[in-house]
Motif scaffolding. Sequence first.
Motif, PDB file in Angstrom:
ATOM      1  N   MET A 127     -26.806   3.557 -45.256  1.00 19.46           N
ATOM      2  CA  MET A 127     -26.953   4.385 -46.461  1.00 19.46           C
ATOM      3  C   MET A 127     -26.499   5.791 -46.116  1.00 19.46           C
ATOM      4  O   MET A 127     -27.018   6.413 -45.189  1.00 19.46           O
ATOM      5  CB  MET A 127     -28.408   4.393 -46.929  1.00 19.46           C
ATOM      6  CG  MET A 127     -28.921   3.034 -47.348  1.00 19.46           C
ATOM      7  SD  MET A 127     -30.602   3.072 -48.017  1.00 19.46           S
ATOM      8  CE  MET A 127     -31.552   3.626 -46.600  1.00 19.46           C
ATOM      9  N   LEU A 184     -23.853   1.356 -48.228  1.00 21.46           N
ATOM     10  CA  LEU A 184     -24.386   1.629 -49.553  1.00 21.46           C
ATOM     11  C   LEU A 184     -24.322   3.141 -49.739  1.00 21.46           C
ATOM     12  O   LEU A 184     -24.970   3.888 -49.003  1.00 21.46           O
ATOM     13  CB  LEU A 184     -25.840   1.134 -49.650  1.00 21.46           C
ATOM     14  CG  LEU A 184     -26.552   1.304 -50.970  1.00 21.46           C
ATOM     15  CD1 LEU A 184     -25.887   0.463 -52.059  1.00 21.46           C
ATOM     16  CD2 LEU A 184     -28.023   0.901 -50.826  1.00 21.46           C
ATOM     17  N   LYS A 187     -24.785   6.829 -51.368  1.00 19.99           N
ATOM     18  CA  LYS A 187     -25.739   7.619 -52.144  1.00 19.99           C
ATOM     19  C   LYS A 187     -24.950   8.473 -53.124  1.00 19.99           C
ATOM     20  O   LYS A 187     -23.871   8.926 -52.784  1.00 19.99           O
ATOM     21  CB  LYS A 187     -26.575   8.512 -51.224  1.00 19.99           C
ATOM     22  CG  LYS A 187     -27.455   7.734 -50.265  1.00 19.99           C
ATOM     23  CD  LYS A 187     -28.205   8.690 -49.367  1.00 19.99           C
ATOM     24  CE  LYS A 187     -29.064   7.963 -48.354  1.00 19.99           C
ATOM     25  NZ  LYS A 187     -29.774   8.887 -47.469  1.00 19.99           N
ATOM     26  N   ILE A 244     -27.924   6.209 -54.687  1.00 18.93           N
ATOM     27  CA  ILE A 244     -28.078   4.757 -54.709  1.00 18.93           C
ATOM     28  C   ILE A 244     -28.274   4.260 -56.138  1.00 18.93           C
ATOM     29  O   ILE A 244     -29.129   4.764 -56.860  1.00 18.93           O
ATOM     30  CB  ILE A 244     -29.247   4.350 -53.800  1.00 18.93           C
ATOM     31  CG1 ILE A 244     -28.900   4.717 -52.358  1.00 18.93           C
ATOM     32  CG2 ILE A 244     -29.554   2.867 -53.936  1.00 18.93           C
ATOM     33  CD1 ILE A 244     -30.021   4.567 -51.385  1.00 18.93           C
ATOM     34  N   VAL A 265     -27.692  -1.999 -54.974  1.00 19.55           N
ATOM     35  CA  VAL A 265     -28.753  -2.570 -54.145  1.00 19.55           C
ATOM     36  C   VAL A 265     -28.843  -4.071 -54.393  1.00 19.55           C
ATOM     37  O   VAL A 265     -28.890  -4.871 -53.452  1.00 19.55           O
ATOM     38  CB  VAL A 265     -30.109  -1.881 -54.430  1.00 19.55           C
ATOM     39  CG1 VAL A 265     -31.248  -2.612 -53.713  1.00 19.55           C
ATOM     40  CG2 VAL A 265     -30.064  -0.420 -54.015  1.00 19.55           C
TER      41      VAL A 265
END
Length: 127
Positions: free
Chosen positions: A86, A107, A109, A111, A116
């Motif tokens: 992340m 992943l 941000k 998020i 997810v």
Amino acid sequence: MSDFSFPDLRILVAEDSAPVRLVLKTYLGKLGIRPRFAVDGREALSLLTENRFDMVFMDVHMPEIDGPEVVAEIRKRGMTIPVIAMTTGDNPNLLTRCIECGYNSILLKPIMKEDVFRKVKEFLPTA
């Protein structure tokens, strides 16, 4: 995807930011998942060593030990658990470093719920 429920899925969220932890707790909760949390890299490494998880969402920048160092260490120990980095994605060299040290995916941000859900589905255990 929000019609799916995975209450038995064991996920570790390693993140030092309380607001980001809350976001992930909320999004994963919509899938029936109750994640465990680590607030720094040392705690994440300890939890990963002492428990069995199906996947990890790990912040790249954390106190004590940063995410890439934790991932490199668990890979060195032979752990093959999927680990999702992340990060804000504002540094292409950092993204490359994440993949090179053993993260499975990234992943970005801020998020988003759909991202997810997609990562959980992508890395669901097969057995």
